[in-house]
Structure formats: C-alpha cells, structure tokens
Enzyme design. Structure first.
Site: not given
Ligand SMILES: NC(=O)c1ccc[n+]([C@@H]2O[C@H](COP(=O)([O-])OP(=O)(O)OC[C@H]3O[C@@H](n4cnc5c(N)ncnc54)[C@H](OP(=O)(O)O)[C@@H]3O)[C@@H](O)[C@H]2O)c1
Length: 292
Positions: A172, A240
């Site tokens: 990744k 990040k």
């Molecule tokens: N977005 C993309 O296009 C994409 C593509 C590939 C991979 N990713 C990866 O997939 C993951 C999720 O991405 P996302 O875009 O869905 O991010 P996001 O919308 O910011 O969601 C993050 C999630 O993590 C939770 N979280 C953060 N800190 C936490 C903690 N300390 N304890 C428990 N829960 C926690 C958040 O909870 P709250 O709702 O309470 O904040 C939320 O459910 C990340 O690692 C990202 O790098 C993202």
C-alpha cells in the site's frame, strides 16, 4: 451455507460504503464507530454497538477501517478493545493504511492471544468502495487469506496475496508513493497548461486518451480543473501516508529525492489548514506558489 458474522469498525468515507456492500451480499454485520452518530444509517440493517469489545463478540471476522496505526491499536487493544470481546480463532482484517511494522506487530500480538490477522489495505477511493471494485493487497498467513477471500472479493474486484504479515501494508505504501508523486506532477502540469492558456477540459481529454491515462488523471485531474476539492481522500490522510512512506524509504535505504519534495509540499499544504480537503487540492498550493 451460513454467512459469516462480521464486526465492522470505522464508518468513515471508505468504511461506510464497504460495510454496506457486505450487508448487500448477505453477511450478518455488527458495526461500531467512535463517533456514534455515524452509525445511524445502519439502523435496521446491522446490529449497532457502542464499544469495540461488544462489536467483536460472537463474530467470525472483525474488520477495521480506521485512520492510522494508533486508531487500529486503540480499537483492538485499547481499554474497551476488541480483544476483550472476541472469541479465540476470530480473524481480524485491518484494511486501514498503516505501517508494515505496525501490521507485523499487531499480527504477532493477536496470534499470542489465539486470534488471526490479515493486513489488507485498499486502493481506489470512495467510488471503488461504493462499487465494490477496490484493489486489495493482503499480507498474512496464506491459509487464513484463502479462508477469508470471499469477504475480500465482495469488497474488491482485484485481491492479491502479497506474502507474510506486513507485506499488504508495504504494498500500500508503494501504491501511495506513486499516487502522491503523480498528484503533484499532475498539478504542476495543469497549472502550466492553465497559465499557458490551454483549455483544461481539452488538456484532460488528451491526457486521458494517451500513454498516461489513469483514474488519477481523470478523477483527480477533473477535480483540479473544476476547483472542486470536496473530499474523497483527505490531504491529511495522504500526508499521514507520506510519513509512513518516508520511514519505509529510509529503512530500505532508497534514494528518493522526488518523494522528499512531494512530502514537503503536502506538509506545507497541511500546515496551511488544507488537511480536510481532498488531496487534489495540491493543485491550489502549486497554483498559489506560481502566482506569487
Ligand atoms: N478515502 C480514500 O480514498 C482512501 C483510499 C484508500 C485507503 N484509505 C485509507 O483508509 C482508512 C480510512 O480512510 P477514510 O477516508 O475512510 O477516513 P475517514 O473518513 O477520515 O474515516 C476515518 C475513520 O477512522 C476512525 N478513527 C480515527 N481515529 C480513531 C481512533 N483513535 N479510534 C477509533 N476510531 C478512529 C474515524 O472515527 P470518527 O468518525 O469518530 O472520526 C472514522 O471512522 C485510512 O487509513 C486511509 O488512509 C482511504
């Protein structure tokens, strides 16, 4: 055949559509999100829980899709973490982007407690999460991977086994190194095109037909051309990832001048408060610096 019972943790931009795809396929889902109100769309569709330890109870598999390694650590091993509810033999699948070292460490600690672990991060943004067409790269024991392939194939159209624990996470980082560097070069190219008087729609039409056509050019280039930086993948999350990538480049002694500069550009955008915007907003940073 009885469908597996899955606990799903993290209903953010990616996790929410992924969880819905599993429900549509017929898996029995329990969901948890740190901010409880994000579970409201799951009412009547999944069991909703207020603690990670509860969502992990009586589940065959627990999926985590959260921000970073600290978040994974908290939901699995924290005070009310999954390990206090899960039964022996449960498989944890972490689909968040975290470091390979963290993945290996989590795998070892879970194994000592009688659990299994796969690191299975994803590529393809919210649109691929919605359509179940993510690319999924997996690290961990092959036998466990084979047992959980049905779940991964529900979420993605390409599922590739990369090797032992941590190899999915390393893949990744390789993937996002390309993505972050291409984004900055795409932004530079589009700023050049704009300042030189080219029509950006026509520019993207050409780029999307030639040797460099890609979803990045089409989707992120499209957002740059329109100045639409609504979030699919936040700049904060890509920054990040660049921090994880830098550590990996340093660990393996890779000469990486391009990534070093790209990281600095993401860092300065992040420090200017652009973290919540889509990472395609790097275009705005390049444009502003070009107009000084
Ligand atoms: N977005 C993309 O296009 C994409 C593509 C590939 C991979 N990713 C990866 O997939 C993951 C999720 O991405 P996302 O875009 O869905 O991010 P996001 O919308 O910011 O969601 C993050 C999630 O993590 C939770 N979280 C953060 N800190 C936490 C903690 N300390 N304890 C428990 N829960 C926690 C958040 O909870 P709250 O709702 O309470 O904040 C939320 O459910 C990340 O690692 C990202 O790098 C993202």
């Amino acid at each position: 055949m009885k469908m597996k019972r899955i606990g799903f943790i993290g209903l953010g931009l990616m996790g929410k559509p992924m969880a819905f795809n599993l429900i549509k396929k017929g898996y029995e889902l329990g969901v948890y999100n740190r901010t409880h109100e994000k579970t409201k769309d799951f009412q009547g569709k999944a069991e909703i829980f207020k603690k990670p330890s509860e969502v992990a109870k009586n589940r065959d598999v627990v999926i985590t899709m959260v921000r970073d390694h600290r978040a994974v650590e908290e939901v699995i091993f924290g005070e009310e973490g999954c390990i206090y509810g899960a039964s022996e033999g449960t498989t944890f699948i972490d689909m968040s982007t975290i470091s390979p070292e963290a993945s290996k460490d989590i795998a070892e600690r879970l194994k000592k407690k009688g659990f299994h672990f796969l690191d299975a991060p994803v590529s393809g943004s919210t649109w691929a999460a919605e359509s179940g067409t993510l690319a999924i790269m997996v690290g961990g024991e092959r036998e466990i991977f084979e047992k959980q392939k049905d779940i991964l194939q529900t979420l993605g159209s390409k599922v590739v086994y990369m090797g032992e624990s941590g190899m999915g996470s390393l893949m990744k980082l390789v993937n996002n190194l390309v993505g972050a560097c291409w984004t900055v070069s795409l932004a530079e190219a589009l700023v050049l095109a704009k300042k030189g008087g080219l029509n950006l729609e026509s520019v993207l039409e050409v780029l999307s037909a030639g040797a460099y056509k890609s979803p990045l050019v089409e989707i992120k280039g499209g957002k740059m051309a329109k100045g639409d930086f609504s979030t699919q993948f936040s700049l904060d999350l890509m920054y990040k990832d660049l921090l994880y990538i830098s550590d990996a480049l340093e660990k393996y002694g890779v000469f990486s001048p391009v990534t070093s500069v790209v990281k600095e550009i993401f860092k300065s955008s992040f420090e200017k408060g652009m973290g919540n915007l889509d990472y395609s907003s790097i275009f705005e940073t390049i444009e502003k610096m070009s107009n000084r």
